[in-house]
Scaffold this active site. Structure first.
Site, short mmCIF file in Angstrom:
data_model
loop_
_atom_site.label_atom_id
_atom_site.label_comp_id
_atom_site.label_asym_id
_atom_site.label_seq_id
_atom_site.Cartn_x
_atom_site.Cartn_y
_atom_site.Cartn_z
N ARG A 128 -3.75 -11.02 -3.29
CA ARG A 128 -3.83 -10.74 -5.12
C ARG A 128 -2.67 -11.25 -5.45
O ARG A 128 -2.72 -11.66 -6.62
CB ARG A 128 -2.30 -9.66 -4.36
CG ARG A 128 -3.26 -8.76 -3.88
CD ARG A 128 -2.14 -7.67 -3.57
NE ARG A 128 -2.24 -5.82 -3.32
CZ ARG A 128 -2.68 -5.35 -3.05
NH1 ARG A 128 -0.67 -4.71 -2.57
NH2 ARG A 128 -2.89 -3.94 -3.41
N LYS B 285 -8.01 13.36 2.24
CA LYS B 285 -8.49 15.15 1.30
C LYS B 285 -9.00 15.16 -0.03
O LYS B 285 -8.83 14.69 -0.60
CB LYS B 285 -6.51 15.21 0.99
CG LYS B 285 -5.57 14.92 2.30
CD LYS B 285 -4.65 14.66 2.42
CE LYS B 285 -3.61 14.63 3.14
NZ LYS B 285 -1.86 14.67 2.29
N GLY C 59 -8.42 0.20 -1.84
CA GLY C 59 -8.13 0.19 -0.35
C GLY C 59 -9.32 0.79 1.13
O GLY C 59 -9.47 -0.51 0.93
N GLY D 177 -4.32 3.16 -6.11
CA GLY D 177 -3.64 4.08 -6.41
C GLY D 177 -3.89 4.43 -7.86
O GLY D 177 -4.00 5.43 -8.32
#
Length: 412
Positions: A37, A214, A369, A392
């Protein structure tokens, strides 16, 4: 309209406040285990310094919950950034306050300073909704943001990883700097270009690969992509909610019973718009999820004492075939419990298939992720067109959501 970037403005002799995403992983001794990053922020940082700007960097790290925690200090980041730049990077022991204000005023063109973790102050993460409903919270957030805003006369946002947050440094600060240049950095420019162009004007066939635990996390993405993609490959535990919605037994597998009707609805919507929703044809099951656990492959119902933990070999082959000849790929979420062998085989197979398709000319985007971890672990990250820095944020972008912290920045 496209947003102005740091390349569109003159920073010489100006104080530049730049929001970065330096939320890097640290080990128990506070050593950085991946500087990815930091490295990805370098093009914007170097451009500002070489352009004669006095650069003030700010970021969060971890979740210190509004209190100082030395284990989440950005000092290791300042040291690593100094090494990467080949010049000293000053470090402020706080992100606001009299001492920090004095130090930033003394910063000269071409010099760089990193402020301490923004989240050491609870005001950074006060949500806008809470601030609107509570005058005291609003005053606290505004006061914190004003101290940051007053340090500079240029604002640069290059933190895509937090672009979906209404943090003070992301939204309230640039709001307070209205009338001054407020632009995006090269990292966000790249993210918007890849994600935006891919979803709005893809080369076909266009496939989305969606995994993870999910269905509820991916409903918005599926609904937004149904009429844009040619087919969607479904893996991960979210597949078991679709299975149960079709009347199949899923044993102890993770399943969201509250979303069975929604899963059925999504399958019907896919048929209506001509999008093929491809579910696994076989599953790797075990009695417990642990390394080396005894497992087997099933093609139908899952026994009551077992749980599905990965896509099976036939599904891997099917997904590989589906990826043959595609022109655009978006992937978000692992195919199984990627952290635990042998339930990482499905994710590995998909990662290699995506890399192979890219090598043959497809444009591939991985939404951060676990999917990003998979391609990096397998050593094929350099074969992917674009790996998003925001898990996200990229997910919300694929849902079609707007980021208000970017919306308020200057148009070209």
């Amino acid at each position: 309209m496209a947003k102005k970037t740091v390349a569109d403005i003159d920073v010489r002799g100006k104080k530049v406040l730049m929001r970065c995403d330096f939320n890097v992983p640290l080990d128990d001794s506070c050593n950085i285990t991946s500087d990815d990053r930091i490295v990805k922020a370098l093009p914007t940082i170097k451009h500002i310094l070489e352009g004669g700007g006095a650069l003030i960097l700010m970021s969060h790290l971890g979740r210190p919950k509004g209190k100082r925690d030395e284990k989440m200090s950005l000092l290791p980041v300042a040291k690593r950034l100094s090494e990467l730049l080949g010049q000293g990077v000053a470090f402020a022991n706080d992100c606001i306050g009299a001492e920090t204000e004095t130090n930033t005023k003394q910063l000269a063109g071409g010099e760089c300073m990193l402020l301490e973790n923004l989240r050491f102050h609870k005001e950074e993460t006060i949500k806008d909704k809470a601030a609107k409903e509570d005058a005291q919270l609003r005053e606290a957030k505004d006061n914190f943001a004003k101290q940051l805003a007053d340090m500079a006369n240029v604002y640069v946002d290059d933190a895509f990883g937090t672009a979906h947050r209404d943090n003070a440094s992301m939204y309230t600060v640039p709001l307070m700097m209205e009338g001054k240049p407020r632009v995006i950095g090269f990292l966000i420019e790249k993210e918007l270009k890849f994600l935006g162009e891919t979803v709005s004007n893809p080369e076909r066939p266009f496939v989305a690969i969606l995994g993870g635990a999910k269905v509820s996390d991916k409903i918005g993405v599926i609904e937004n992509l149904l009429d844009k993609v040619d087919f969607i490959l479904i893996g991960g535990a979210m597949a078991y909610t679709f299975f149960k919605a079709q009347g199949r037994a899923v044993g102890k597998s993770l399943c969201e019973d509250d979303f069975l009707d929604k899963a059925t609805e999504l399958l019907e919507q896919a048929k209506e718009v001509g999008c093929e929703m491809v579910l696994p044809v076989d599953t790797v099951v075990a009695k417990e999820c642990k390394a080396g656990a005894d497992n087997k492959v099933v093609t139908g119902d899952i026994e009551a004492d077992r749980e599905g933990l990965d896509i099976g070999p036939a599904t891997r082959k099917l997904f590989e075939e589906k990826l043959g000849g595609v022109q655009t790929i978006v992937w978000n979420g692992p195919m199984g419990v990627f952290e635990v062998a042998p339930f990482d085989e499905g994710t590995k197979a998909v990662a290699l298939a995506v890399a192979d398709a890219t090598n043959k000319g497809a444009r591939s985007i991985i939404g951060g992720g676990d999917s990003a971890s998979a391609v990096e672990k397998l050593g094929v990250a350099d074969k992917i067109s674009h790996i998003s820095t925001g898990g996200g944020a990229s997910l919300e972008f694929l849902e079609g959501k707007k980021f208000k912290c970017i919306e308020i920045l200057d148009e070209k």
